[in-house]
Design a protein around this motif. Structure first.
Motif, short mmCIF file in Angstrom:
data_model
loop_
_atom_site.label_atom_id
_atom_site.label_comp_id
_atom_site.label_asym_id
_atom_site.label_seq_id
_atom_site.Cartn_x
_atom_site.Cartn_y
_atom_site.Cartn_z
N TRP A 122 -16.92 5.58 4.17
CA TRP A 122 -15.75 4.97 4.80
C TRP A 122 -15.56 3.57 4.25
N LEU A 123 -14.31 3.19 4.11
CA LEU A 123 -13.98 1.84 3.64
C LEU A 123 -12.92 1.28 4.58
N PRO A 124 -13.23 0.21 5.31
CA PRO A 124 -12.22 -0.35 6.23
C PRO A 124 -11.09 -1.01 5.45
N LEU A 125 -9.91 -1.03 6.02
CA LEU A 125 -8.81 -1.77 5.43
C LEU A 125 -8.96 -3.24 5.83
N SER A 126 -8.51 -4.13 4.97
CA SER A 126 -8.57 -5.55 5.30
C SER A 126 -7.48 -5.87 6.32
N ASN A 127 -7.58 -7.05 6.91
CA ASN A 127 -6.55 -7.46 7.87
C ASN A 127 -5.16 -7.53 7.22
N LEU A 128 -5.12 -7.88 5.93
CA LEU A 128 -3.82 -7.95 5.25
C LEU A 128 -3.29 -6.56 4.94
N VAL A 140 -6.36 8.53 4.11
CA VAL A 140 -6.24 7.57 5.20
C VAL A 140 -6.41 8.33 6.51
N VAL A 141 -7.38 7.89 7.33
CA VAL A 141 -7.69 8.54 8.60
C VAL A 141 -7.71 7.47 9.69
N LEU A 142 -7.20 7.79 10.85
CA LEU A 142 -7.22 6.84 11.96
C LEU A 142 -8.61 6.82 12.61
N ASN A 143 -9.10 5.60 12.92
CA ASN A 143 -10.39 5.48 13.60
C ASN A 143 -10.20 5.56 15.11
N SER A 144 -11.28 5.36 15.86
CA SER A 144 -11.22 5.50 17.31
C SER A 144 -10.30 4.49 17.97
N ALA A 145 -10.04 3.36 17.28
CA ALA A 145 -9.14 2.34 17.81
C ALA A 145 -7.68 2.60 17.42
N GLY A 146 -7.47 3.66 16.65
CA GLY A 146 -6.12 3.98 16.21
C GLY A 146 -5.68 3.25 14.97
N GLU A 147 -6.63 2.57 14.31
CA GLU A 147 -6.30 1.84 13.08
C GLU A 147 -6.60 2.72 11.87
N PRO A 148 -5.83 2.57 10.79
CA PRO A 148 -6.10 3.35 9.59
C PRO A 148 -7.36 2.86 8.87
N GLU A 149 -8.14 3.80 8.36
CA GLU A 149 -9.30 3.51 7.52
C GLU A 149 -9.26 4.45 6.32
N LEU A 150 -10.01 4.08 5.29
CA LEU A 150 -10.09 4.90 4.09
C LEU A 150 -11.32 5.78 4.15
N LEU A 151 -11.12 7.08 3.98
CA LEU A 151 -12.22 8.01 3.80
C LEU A 151 -12.30 8.31 2.31
N LEU A 201 -3.65 -4.13 6.99
CA LEU A 201 -3.17 -3.65 8.30
C LEU A 201 -1.77 -4.15 8.64
N LEU A 202 -1.25 -5.09 7.86
CA LEU A 202 0.12 -5.58 8.09
C LEU A 202 1.17 -4.65 7.49
N LEU A 203 0.73 -3.67 6.70
CA LEU A 203 1.67 -2.78 6.03
C LEU A 203 1.90 -1.52 6.85
N PRO A 204 3.15 -1.12 7.04
CA PRO A 204 3.42 0.15 7.71
C PRO A 204 3.14 1.31 6.75
N PRO A 205 3.06 2.54 7.25
CA PRO A 205 2.82 3.69 6.37
C PRO A 205 4.05 4.00 5.54
N VAL A 206 4.16 3.37 4.38
CA VAL A 206 5.32 3.54 3.50
C VAL A 206 4.81 3.75 2.08
N ASP A 207 5.52 4.58 1.33
CA ASP A 207 5.11 4.90 -0.04
C ASP A 207 5.97 4.17 -1.06
N VAL A 208 5.36 3.83 -2.19
CA VAL A 208 6.02 3.13 -3.29
C VAL A 208 5.97 4.00 -4.53
N GLY A 209 7.08 4.07 -5.27
CA GLY A 209 7.12 4.84 -6.51
C GLY A 209 7.24 3.95 -7.73
N VAL A 210 6.81 4.48 -8.87
CA VAL A 210 6.96 3.79 -10.14
C VAL A 210 7.08 4.86 -11.22
#
Length: 476
Positions: free
Chosen positions: A29-35, A92-103, A37-46
């Protein structure tokens, strides 16, 4: 397999598979940083456009650079690049607090092969809604990253990616793209590399909150806990006159110089305005013109990368932040009444741009933003510029892509003839990204995702500045 049709353009998917890292990975597991966590679930293309490699390299058409061989090279290099950029193969999986984390489980990257019944030069770059959206850039179905390679009738190729913005900002994505491309290039003598040239840093402890935290009141003007927002209204249908549309323009170096000259015609305290500040000021006035007659505030935000700010002259930290993978962004913004933006000269508007940017160019701003997120967790936060709807007046964000490494994304069959980010993100606020022109002459290519009425105003009042991007301009 099925195809997607739009007008005369049909894109048919010919193969779908999952590419995983070439080496085994210990699941973690890899936690997301506080910064992050400021991003909504949105995708970017290139996306990256390449001419027929035989024409580009003077090949004899012996099949050594066929679509099949190019795709195999892309997939093999991707599998090696994912060894270091393993987060792109996770979930991306939600943890017990409802925050996204990286699996980080190496579940892999969806890789789509497709064929488009068109020539590269018939691709309408000016209107990517018609020719790029949902056709040449993949819709991410799962995971964090999706890739699509599309063969064209002329033998050209379009390589595109869609990634989860919560995991990577453009700086991080650019690191990956360049590394993937370098990994794909043949080496002499032929050595199979198991890791790409660039080693990303995933130490989110670099963005740890302070104990105790220190939050400047200005941050409460820039960010808002999502629990305080009223339920978001559904976007209007595309039949409405004020729906968001995407366009790509080019702006010449002469016009950019003219903007900067006007912005500096009455400098305060001798301060000079940058090209980006001058461009943003000009665009702010154009968007205000589209709301003429309304007594509303027009809000503009500018994305600021905090990597250098957080280094603060520390060479060791500068090296770590220079390879840091994740989001290190803040979006300061300003709001002014329509009539004020229209009546004041460009130099005054550029001064206002400079003033609100000043709040976000110091280390303390980013440290305070990290503390702000910590104080509100697990309730997610959002940049206020994104939370303003059309009832509150128009709002848009400018994100500089002027370090977009287009020419470095060479997978072994030549540099792209054109590339662009593609971000019709689905929110209420507009989005604009200027990038360097592939012509290498100082011009800018500008991707715009704005309200239709704003685009029409820009084209009517500043058509001499924002010129539709064409293959003639690219000299293809």
């Amino acid at each position: 397999m099925g195809g997607v049709k739009n007008g005369e353009i049909t894109v048919s998917v010919t193969k779908e598979e999952v590419v995983t890292a070439v080496l085994p990975l210990q699941e973690h597991w890899l936690p997301l940083s506080n910064l992050d966590l400021l991003l909504p679930p949105v995708d970017v293309g290139v996306f990256f456009c390449y001419k027929n490699p035989a024409a580009a390299t003077g090949g004899d058409g012996d099949g050594s650079m066929s679509f099949g061989s190019m795709v195999e090279s892309l997939k093999k290099a991707l599998a090696r690049a994912l060894v270091s950029f393993y987060v792109f193969a996770g979930e991306v999986v939600l943890n017990s607090a409802g925050e996204p984390e990286l699996l980080c489980n190496n579940s892999g990257v969806d890789f789509v092969e497709a064929f488009a019944n068109m020539e590269l030069q018939s691709l309408n770059l000016y209107n990517p809604d018609d020719t790029v959206e949902g056709k040449l850039v993949p819709q991410k179905k799962r995971g964090i990253l999706a890739v699509q390679a599309t063969s064209l009738k002329c033998g050209g190729l379009v390589v595109s990616c869609t990634f989860d913005h919560r995991i990577a900002d453009a700086y991080s994505a650019n690191m990956f793209l360049v590394s993937w491309a370098k990994t794909a290039q043949p080496t002499e003598p032929r050595i199979i590399h198991t890791a790409p040239p660039c080693k990303p840093c995933f130490r989110c402890s670099l963005l740890s909150p302070r104990r105790p935290g220190s939050i400047h009141p200005s941050l409460n003007d820039m960010y808002v806990p999502m629990s305080m927002l009223s339920p978001r209204k559904e976007l209007e249908t595309t039949s409405e006159p004020d729906h968001l549309i995407s366009r790509i323009y080019y702006v010449t170096v002469e016009e950019l110089g003219h903007m900067q000259s006007l912005a500096n015609s009455n400098p305060i305290n001798g301060a000079k305005r940058t090209k980006l500040e001058s461009f943003c000021a000009f665009l702010w006035k154009m968007v205000a013109a589209s709301a003429m007659g309304k007594r509303v505030n027009v809000k503009m935000g500018i994305v600021v990368d905090g990597r250098k700010r957080l280094s603060n002259g520390d060479k060791d930290k500068e090296a770590l932040m220079g390879s840091y993978f994740g989001n290190v962004l803040s979006i300061p913004f300003g709001g002014k009444l329509v009539e004020e933006l229209l009546e004041k000269p460009l130099s005054w508007v550029a001064g206002e741009v400079h003033q609100f940017l000043e709040t976000a160019v110091a280390e303390e701003h980013f440290l305070g933003l990290i503390d702000w997120v910590e104080a509100h967790r697990p309730v997610p936060g959002l940049a206020k510029i994104y939370s303003h709807g059309s009832e509150d007046g128009p709002a848009f964000v400018v994100s500089s892509g002027l370090r977009f490494p287009e020419s470095e994304v060479d997978f072994g069959w030549g540099k792209p003839v054109f590339a662009s980010y593609h971000f019709p993100w689905g929110g209420d606020a507009g989005y604009v990204m200027p990038m360097p022109s592939p012509a290498g002459n100082g011009d800018w290519v500008v991707y715009m995702h704005l309200l239709k009425v704003q685009v029409e105003m820009i084209e009517s009042k500043a058509g001499h500045v924002f010129k539709p991007l064409t293959w003639d301009y690219l000299k293809y």
